[in-house]
Design an enzyme around this catalytic site. Sequence first.
Site, PDB file in Angstrom:
ATOM      1  N   SER A  72      36.670  43.809  30.570  1.00 18.60           N
ATOM      2  CA  SER A  72      35.893  42.832  29.830  1.00 18.60           C
ATOM      3  C   SER A  72      34.459  42.775  30.365  1.00 18.60           C
ATOM      4  O   SER A  72      34.244  42.628  31.562  1.00 18.60           O
ATOM      5  CB  SER A  72      36.561  41.466  29.942  1.00 18.60           C
ATOM      6  N   GLY A  73      33.505  42.900  29.468  1.00 18.32           N
ATOM      7  CA  GLY A  73      32.109  42.831  29.864  1.00 18.32           C
ATOM      8  C   GLY A  73      31.531  44.171  30.285  1.00 18.32           C
ATOM      9  O   GLY A  73      30.396  44.249  30.751  1.00 18.32           O
ATOM     10  N   GLY A 131      41.920  51.804  25.969  1.00 17.09           N
ATOM     11  CA  GLY A 131      42.261  53.136  25.474  1.00 17.09           C
ATOM     12  C   GLY A 131      43.326  53.866  26.239  1.00 17.09           C
ATOM     13  O   GLY A 131      43.857  53.392  27.230  1.00 17.09           O
ATOM     14  N   THR A 144      31.880  46.802  23.259  1.00 18.25           N
ATOM     15  CA  THR A 144      31.440  46.395  21.927  1.00 18.25           C
ATOM     16  C   THR A 144      30.006  46.861  21.671  1.00 18.25           C
ATOM     17  O   THR A 144      29.676  47.318  20.574  1.00 18.25           O
ATOM     18  CB  THR A 144      31.559  44.868  21.786  1.00 18.25           C
ATOM     19  N   GLU A 155      44.924  58.214  26.615  1.00 16.63           N
ATOM     20  CA  GLU A 155      44.463  59.580  26.456  1.00 16.63           C
ATOM     21  C   GLU A 155      45.613  60.559  26.644  1.00 16.63           C
ATOM     22  O   GLU A 155      46.489  60.348  27.453  1.00 16.63           O
ATOM     23  CB  GLU A 155      43.386  59.826  27.514  1.00 16.63           C
ATOM     24  N   SER A 193      32.588  37.853  24.714  1.00 17.91           N
ATOM     25  CA  SER A 193      33.799  38.642  24.890  1.00 17.91           C
ATOM     26  C   SER A 193      34.572  38.750  23.584  1.00 17.91           C
ATOM     27  O   SER A 193      34.806  37.752  22.894  1.00 17.91           O
ATOM     28  CB  SER A 193      34.668  37.990  25.961  1.00 17.91           C
ATOM     29  N   SER A 194      34.956  39.963  23.240  1.00 17.15           N
ATOM     30  CA  SER A 194      35.755  40.150  22.025  1.00 17.15           C
ATOM     31  C   SER A 194      37.160  39.657  22.323  1.00 17.15           C
ATOM     32  O   SER A 194      37.802  40.136  23.244  1.00 17.15           O
ATOM     33  CB  SER A 194      35.845  41.630  21.648  1.00 17.15           C
ATOM     34  N   ASN A 239      32.470  37.517  30.385  1.00 16.45           N
ATOM     35  CA  ASN A 239      31.551  38.082  29.392  1.00 16.45           C
ATOM     36  C   ASN A 239      31.134  36.975  28.427  1.00 16.45           C
ATOM     37  O   ASN A 239      31.964  36.292  27.855  1.00 16.45           O
ATOM     38  CB  ASN A 239      32.282  39.212  28.636  1.00 16.45           C
TER      39      ASN A 239
HETATM   40  N1  ATP Z   1      24.058  49.290  26.647  1.00 13.03           N
HETATM   41  C1  ATP Z   1      23.778  48.033  26.955  1.00 13.03           C
HETATM   42  N2  ATP Z   1      22.500  47.646  27.069  1.00 13.03           N
HETATM   43  C2  ATP Z   1      22.188  46.385  27.373  1.00 13.03           C
HETATM   44  N3  ATP Z   1      23.100  45.422  27.610  1.00 13.03           N
HETATM   45  C3  ATP Z   1      24.393  45.738  27.515  1.00 13.03           C
HETATM   46  C4  ATP Z   1      24.802  47.062  27.183  1.00 13.03           C
HETATM   47  N4  ATP Z   1      26.139  47.082  27.184  1.00 13.03           N
HETATM   48  C5  ATP Z   1      26.549  45.832  27.476  1.00 13.03           C
HETATM   49  N5  ATP Z   1      25.504  45.013  27.676  1.00 13.03           N
HETATM   50  C6  ATP Z   1      25.523  43.576  28.031  1.00 13.03           C
HETATM   51  O1  ATP Z   1      26.802  43.246  28.468  1.00 13.03           O
HETATM   52  C7  ATP Z   1      27.403  42.274  27.629  1.00 13.03           C
HETATM   53  C8  ATP Z   1      28.866  42.569  27.491  1.00 13.03           C
HETATM   54  O2  ATP Z   1      29.054  43.751  26.762  1.00 13.03           O
HETATM   55  P1  ATP Z   1      30.214  43.875  25.678  1.00 13.03           P
HETATM   56  O3  ATP Z   1      30.345  42.620  24.932  1.00 13.03           O
HETATM   57  O4  ATP Z   1      29.994  45.126  24.948  1.00 13.03           O
HETATM   58  O5  ATP Z   1      31.486  44.027  26.632  1.00 13.03           O
HETATM   59  P2  ATP Z   1      32.960  44.398  26.211  1.00 13.03           P
HETATM   60  O6  ATP Z   1      33.330  45.585  27.022  1.00 13.03           O
HETATM   61  O7  ATP Z   1      33.057  44.518  24.747  1.00 13.03           O
HETATM   62  O8  ATP Z   1      33.759  43.184  26.774  1.00 13.03           O
HETATM   63  P3  ATP Z   1      35.020  42.417  26.147  1.00 13.03           P
HETATM   64  O9  ATP Z   1      36.203  43.244  26.490  1.00 13.03           O
HETATM   65  O10 ATP Z   1      34.978  41.138  26.877  1.00 13.03           O
HETATM   66  O11 ATP Z   1      34.775  42.274  24.708  1.00 13.03           O
HETATM   67  C9  ATP Z   1      26.641  42.359  26.337  1.00 13.03           C
HETATM   68  O12 ATP Z   1      26.663  41.144  25.660  1.00 13.03           O
HETATM   69  C10 ATP Z   1      25.257  42.712  26.818  1.00 13.03           C
HETATM   70  O13 ATP Z   1      24.589  41.571  27.262  1.00 13.03           O
HETATM   71 MG    MG Z   2      33.911  43.435  23.327  1.00  7.84          MG
END
Ligand code: ATP
Ligand code: MG
Length: 1088
Positions: A112-113, A389, A117, A391, A165-166, A162
């Site tokens: 998470s985070g 994921g 996404t 694999e 967070s999704s 996060n």
């Molecule tokens: N490539 C990136 N560039 C800038 N900021 C990023 C990037 N990737 C992630 N972040 C920052 O980190 C935060 C968390 O990323 P994200 O929501 O994609 O996490 P996640 O892996 O989908 O987590 P979850 O499993 O909780 O949904 C984003 O809201 C953003 O602030």
């Molecule tokens: Mg997410």
Amino acid sequence: MGSKERYHWLAQDVKVSGVDDMVLLSKINEDAITENLKKRYMDDYIFTYIGPVLISVNPFKQLPYFTDREVDLYQGAAQYENPPHVYALADDVYRNMMIDCENQCVIISGESGAGKTVAAKYIMSYVSKVSGGGDKVQHVKDIILQSNPLLEAFGNAKTVRNNNSSRFGKYFEIQFGRGGAPDGGKISNFLLEKSRVVSQNPGERNFHIYYQLLEGASGEQRENLGVTIPDYYNYLNQSGTFTVEDVNDKKEFSDTLGAMSVVGLSMEDQDSVVQLVAGILHLGNINFREENNFAVVESADFLAFPSFLLGIPQDALCSKLTSRIMDSKWGGKSESISVTLNTEQACFTRDALAKALYSRLFDFLVDCVNRAIQKDREEFNIGVLDIYGFEIFQEEYVQEGIKWTPIEYFNNKVVCDLIESKLNPPGIMSVLDDVCATMHAKGDGADQTLLQKLQGQVGSHQHFSSWNKGFVVHHYAGKVSYDVSGFCERNRDVLFNDIIELMQGSEFPFIRALFPENLEADKRGRPTTAGSKIKKQANTLVQTLMRCTPHYVRCIKPNETKRPRDWEESRVRHQVEYLGLRENIRVRRAGYAYRRLFSKFLQRYAVLTKETWPTWQGDERQGVLHLLNSVNMDQDQFQLGKTKVFVKAPESVRRHAATTQLFLLEEMRERKYNGYARLIQKAWRKHVAVRKYVKMREEASDILLNKKERRQNSLNRNFVGDYIGTDVHPEIRQFVGRRERIDFADVVIKFDRRFRMVKRDLILTPKFLYLIGREKVKQGPDKGQIQEVLKRKVELANIQSVSLSALQDDIFIVHQQDYDSVLQSVFKTEFLSLLVKRHHEKTQSNLPLKFNNLLEFKVKKGGWGPFSSSGSRQIQFQLGQGDEAVLKPSGKVLRVSIGPGLPKSSRPTRRDNRKSFYRENRAAPTAQNDSDPHNGGVGTRRGSPSRGASLRQQSSMEQPSLPRLQNRHRRDSGHAQHVDMGFMSVPDQGAAGLQRRRSKELKPVPGAGRPKPAPKPKPRSPQCRALYAYDAQDTDELSFNMDDVIEILTEGLSFRSVGLVVWTPSRTRGNVPRKLRGEDLDVEVIAN
Ligand SMILES: Nc1ncnc2c1ncn2[C@@H]1O[C@H](COP(=O)(O)OP(=O)(O)OP(=O)(O)O)[C@@H](O)[C@H]1O
Ligand SMILES: [Mg+2]
């Protein structure tokens, strides 16, 4: 391959930080991997490869390399050409789909985070940008992109890990038509975290939509929906957290509503959605107290709002929350009895209703998106899985009978079996389902039974242990303890029938539609459990994924502070371990980077040899061998399995030295196709565009009509556009965006502040004007060599005007804010017409053209001596003799004299040169600009008319505190679309251009009256003799001694060729370089 011609991966010159493909690490252990990732992360390189797997480390800040420039750069490029990037992966996915006609999926994993996404969004937006299409496609693209904010509003929440967070899993398929344009899509959603609707841990929030509504609701909505501060609602106030850093809930609310419009929700439905969200909040405020062991509603006042918003009578709501109808069987007879609930059960029922409403609402929204983009038949798709994921590693080698050294790695199957095995022994989920099936109405004691049964069935499993409140599973990533309390109740996941009936009785069709079940029919059979649903969904997902070519993104979260540049070593190391990166690298090294079915391989590279084109006749395996031999692939670099070819990992690949055969295959294929594409384009343009092209020449001429005298040769000249042939000059192209089309390219003369003349390559694209010069390298390994340098890059919108004389000379001044560029080009008319057009496209205004025989221009600050300061210079034009301008600089004034040209009123004659094009093999004409804003690209507005529907006018209930609802208005977001027909608008480019320029414009005639020396036996090429020595001053110049005879061998191949475009000092004009003409005395043409 000429010396200037290079494969494009050699053209990049990028700073190196660590290794960008960890297959190249000298030591493969977790320390080395972590160290490499850290080094790169600290240098702001968040992407690293392990072969084709992309590792992405969350930067927690916006990095600058996600712009259109990068989209250009990565489009059509091979992985090794550019630094690692999610765009490279996305491009590979898209291209593979197109070339191999196969479905592709991207599996994004990470905690998470970690950035899953965000990565998924980058992939989708990249694919959307590079795939073409018209209006319908744009509509699909809009929906695909807008589904993100919509589903995030309802499916994401702030957690401690996060801020966004999704809380649901998502598999998003973008579907494509044969031409590669996205024309449909499908979202599958998994496992929405329903419990969040009714409770949140400290520091966390409920789903974003609640806070968005509370911040963004209009005054009217506040009143109608009972919207107030978050602290007022039980479902929001438990965690004490209401806001998220850097998030503006109010703005997000309007974005969410905008997204609803884009995905096609009617205003009424949007109202209903918002109303339901408010209804759930109010439902949570119904509290119970215990009276005689039974629950009663604490304050009937709190029933009013939810029952109003849900469209159900207050008393019905009250009784359904505090009692339940149960079917009981007495001696074969079944009877319904009403059972009164205790407070715990009443709360449970209330929360179950809230969760059911919310999750059904979520599914409704997903359905809306799906309905808006569904298409009737499936062609190809790209799926992006934003969920944990998995694999398939090594099985393929075994299946295909490939010889290799197996790598030890943790096989998670043992844990999967522990969780989901059906028999021998039954896994945790089976045991859970069994307990639930025999469970009574009240879950009391069931959880303990579960625990006991688990101990009996799987107690001895090495990945299982128990503790007093539950059990522990030793997952690969670490141990996780599960508290069993409530397990059984949640797994049953049934909504009591009387609650369903209650909602089916709502006076709002929207709510009734959320409860479509047929209770009579559903009574029979064992109800499905949450566990079995998850398993079913997961199996369907796996089947879908198995039909695709997989790509992997592994996201790493470098810290828990969410701060940029904060690296927590142990956390990263842990992730490196459990993501199995070391094993990834080892498998990659020992194994084969590339595998493809024989048939696919043959299809992909068929174009490379004539035996395989268009199809290989004969055994597929032999065909593959034939292709591999044709590129001299070493025997030890590949293996042929039963159905697939495996090509070794390009271990020794480093940028600048990448010559492995695998890359070669791709590059050669690409080149062949590009070549063919150009041929087809040319033929097509020739065929279709001749008349338009003639018109374009007339229009160009009109720019100068009655303003400027014309040259004899220029009136009926055909336009070529690229007189340099930039296609085969990567050293020039490097300054221009990868996908930036070159409309015009020519070598021109630039005048400096002292009126000295230097050569520049003038390049015009739809966005910029470039001036490229050449300089000697002063330091480094290339010292002394001459290199191209970008001298000036001007955005077209920043060009203020262009001025010219009224005489027939070729000088023009491009005026800009800071300083002006004075240029001279024989193709000024063509250049100007294109510049005017492009400028108009950019700015929607007409570029002012001024004609005067006294021109002034601003010079740049700098320099030395009397010319150092900024200021202005003048050019005075006057009528003189001859067709060549005579230039006399004097102080700050340049005097230009030239003989009379054709009258200002001259126009080109209209004739169709089609035949002569073919005969003379000249550059093809091209179409006029069809992307002209007047013709195409007209924005269409979409969306509903302004809002008239009001909130729930159907409601029959009267609430003293709720006045009847009024009309309200919301602005709909219109959407401009632009259809890029730009491919029609450029004059044809390429080397052929030079040929025609040479033959028409610059062909020198032998010096009149000069005696010709005795010809060599049958000279094939023209020759010339130098009249005195000359030292080359630039890369495309030639040094020679007096009396050297120069054979013109490569004439016409490019402007850099030796021969007719040699620049020499002119005897008559001192050291001023001039284009060589027949009358020049510097060299003498002795044969032709
Ligand atoms: N490539 C990136 N560039 C800038 N900021 C990023 C990037 N990737 C992630 N972040 C920052 O980190 C935060 C968390 O990323 P994200 O929501 O994609 O996490 P996640 O892996 O989908 O987590 P979850 O499993 O909780 O949904 C984003 O809201 C953003 O602030
Ligand atoms: Mg997410």
